[in-house]
Design a protein around this motif. Structure first.
Motif, mmCIF file in Angstrom:
data_model
loop_
_atom_site.group_PDB
_atom_site.id
_atom_site.type_symbol
_atom_site.label_atom_id
_atom_site.label_comp_id
_atom_site.label_asym_id
_atom_site.label_seq_id
_atom_site.Cartn_x
_atom_site.Cartn_y
_atom_site.Cartn_z
ATOM 1 N N PHE A 37 36.492 47.690 15.624
ATOM 2 C CA PHE A 37 36.570 48.687 16.768
ATOM 3 C C PHE A 37 37.925 49.094 16.890
ATOM 4 O O PHE A 37 38.384 50.200 17.561
ATOM 5 C CB PHE A 37 35.819 48.260 17.879
ATOM 6 C CG PHE A 37 34.361 48.226 17.664
ATOM 7 C CD1 PHE A 37 33.729 49.213 18.141
ATOM 8 C CD2 PHE A 37 33.700 47.022 17.531
ATOM 9 C CE1 PHE A 37 32.205 49.329 18.263
ATOM 10 C CE2 PHE A 37 32.373 46.894 17.472
ATOM 11 C CZ PHE A 37 31.631 48.182 17.666
ATOM 12 N N SER A 60 38.576 52.803 15.880
ATOM 13 C CA SER A 60 38.277 53.779 16.608
ATOM 14 C C SER A 60 39.683 54.623 16.844
ATOM 15 O O SER A 60 39.518 55.798 17.363
ATOM 16 C CB SER A 60 37.726 53.460 17.867
ATOM 17 O OG SER A 60 38.453 52.632 18.627
ATOM 18 N N LEU A 90 37.695 48.636 22.689
ATOM 19 C CA LEU A 90 37.645 50.106 22.777
ATOM 20 C C LEU A 90 38.658 50.640 23.735
ATOM 21 O O LEU A 90 39.518 51.866 23.704
ATOM 22 C CB LEU A 90 36.176 50.703 23.284
ATOM 23 C CG LEU A 90 35.241 50.515 22.115
ATOM 24 C CD1 LEU A 90 33.992 50.845 22.435
ATOM 25 C CD2 LEU A 90 35.670 51.290 20.556
ATOM 26 N N TRP A 147 40.813 58.695 18.368
ATOM 27 C CA TRP A 147 41.990 59.196 19.511
ATOM 28 C C TRP A 147 42.969 59.897 18.820
ATOM 29 O O TRP A 147 43.478 60.659 19.263
ATOM 30 C CB TRP A 147 42.134 57.667 20.112
ATOM 31 C CG TRP A 147 41.252 57.228 21.139
ATOM 32 C CD1 TRP A 147 40.535 56.055 20.897
ATOM 33 C CD2 TRP A 147 41.407 57.330 22.301
ATOM 34 N NE1 TRP A 147 39.870 55.847 22.030
ATOM 35 C CE2 TRP A 147 40.544 56.456 23.138
ATOM 36 C CE3 TRP A 147 42.226 58.352 23.018
ATOM 37 C CZ2 TRP A 147 40.375 56.725 24.339
ATOM 38 C CZ3 TRP A 147 41.838 58.449 24.424
ATOM 39 C CH2 TRP A 147 41.038 57.700 24.939
#
Length: 292
Positions: free
Chosen positions: A241, A244, A14, A248
């Motif tokens: 992940f 993700s 992350l 953003w």
């Protein structure tokens, strides 16, 4: 053999995705002022001093020359293509839209692993790849008002370069260190793209110095974080992940450029991400079947 620390790997992933997204935001800013090839050179050269410190601090300097040069040269060329294409696309595309298309890279890696690595891909995984490509068509919408443009195609070219580079990493990891791979990729990217950009080189503006420094720092820390993510955790747990990045991209698009992709882009991104997650799950099942 050490046990995987999946929580540590997830946190590191992350963090890596956030750092790379900030770097991409900086590249998007720079792409509005400089040619795409020059932006690729800036990306490579801005992180290089930090990477060199990392190499020396970890005692990996002695192994920098004992590498498989042909594959490193290939990675350098692929990196130039990948970064220049992505920078070109970012001139006109929102980050989230570019990420939606770039998410096809894991599907490409799986498909390319068959002819290039001799890996076996079963019918379920081929189906997932096909569904993911349909998602690409939803994002591009060739017959509608989608992003089927030179920019959209440039993102796909960038994803293909990334996928081919990832295949070479799988081979290089058998003999070469992570430090040597990162160092030579950035050096070759910076020098190669810089030489190609030199005839149309635009003088750097002092006002962009902080952006260039941020790109270098975020790119370096992101590389360290993603290396730690896959070192600490299981790839099948950590890899999802990476998606993700879409969150953003949406946040940066809205806060900095007041732009958001349309509903079709979201739908296509959902299809591509779902296909990628299925492939990751099938990879884990396959690995568990091989190593009960």
């Amino acid at each position: 053999m050490t046990q995987p620390n999946n929580l540590r790997g997830i946190v590191a992933m992350l963090l890596a995705v956030g750092l790379f997204s900030l770097m991409d935001g900086g590249l998007k800013h720079l792409s509005g002022h400089y040619p795409s090839m020059q932006v690729a050179a800036i990306r490579g050269l801005s992180s290089l001093p930090l990477v060199l410190v990392w190499v020396l601090a970890t005692g990996a300097g002695a192994g920098l020359l004992r590498i498989r040069w042909p594959l490193h040269l290939l990675r350098g060329v692929l990196s130039i293509v990948m970064l220049a294409s992505f920078a070109y696309a970012l001139k006109v595309m929102p980050l989230a839209g570019a990420y939606a298309l770039f998410f096809v890279a894991p599907l490409m890696i799986t498909a390319l692993s068959v002819p290039l690595l001799g890996e076996k891909v079963g019918p379920r995984r081929w189906t997932a790849i096909g569904v993911g490509l349909l998602g690409v068509l939803v994002v591009l919408r060739p017959t509608g008002e989608g992003v089927l443009s030179w920019a959209g195609l440039a993102v796909l070219l960038s994803a293909a370069g990334y996928a081919l580079s990832a295949i070479t990493v799988r081979v290089l990891h058998r003999t070469d260190s992570s430090q040597s791979m990162v160092f030579w990729m950035l050096l070759m990217t910076g020098v190669g793209a810089g030489a190609l950009a030199w005839p149309q080189w635009v003088p750097l503006m002092w006002g962009d110095a902080w952006v260039i420094a941020g790109v270098g720092l975020a790119g370096f820390l992101g590389q360290v974080a993603i290396t730690e993510a896959f070192r600490a955790g299981e790839a099948s747990v950590v890899a999802p992940f990476e998606y993700s990045a879409l969150a953003w991209g949406l946040m940066l698009d809205w806060l900095v450029w007041q732009a958001l992709p349309d509903g079709w882009t979201f739908a296509g991104a959902g299809i591509i991400v779902a296909s990628g997650l299925y492939l990751i799950r099938r990879e884990r099942v396959h690995a568990e079947a091989e190593h009960p």
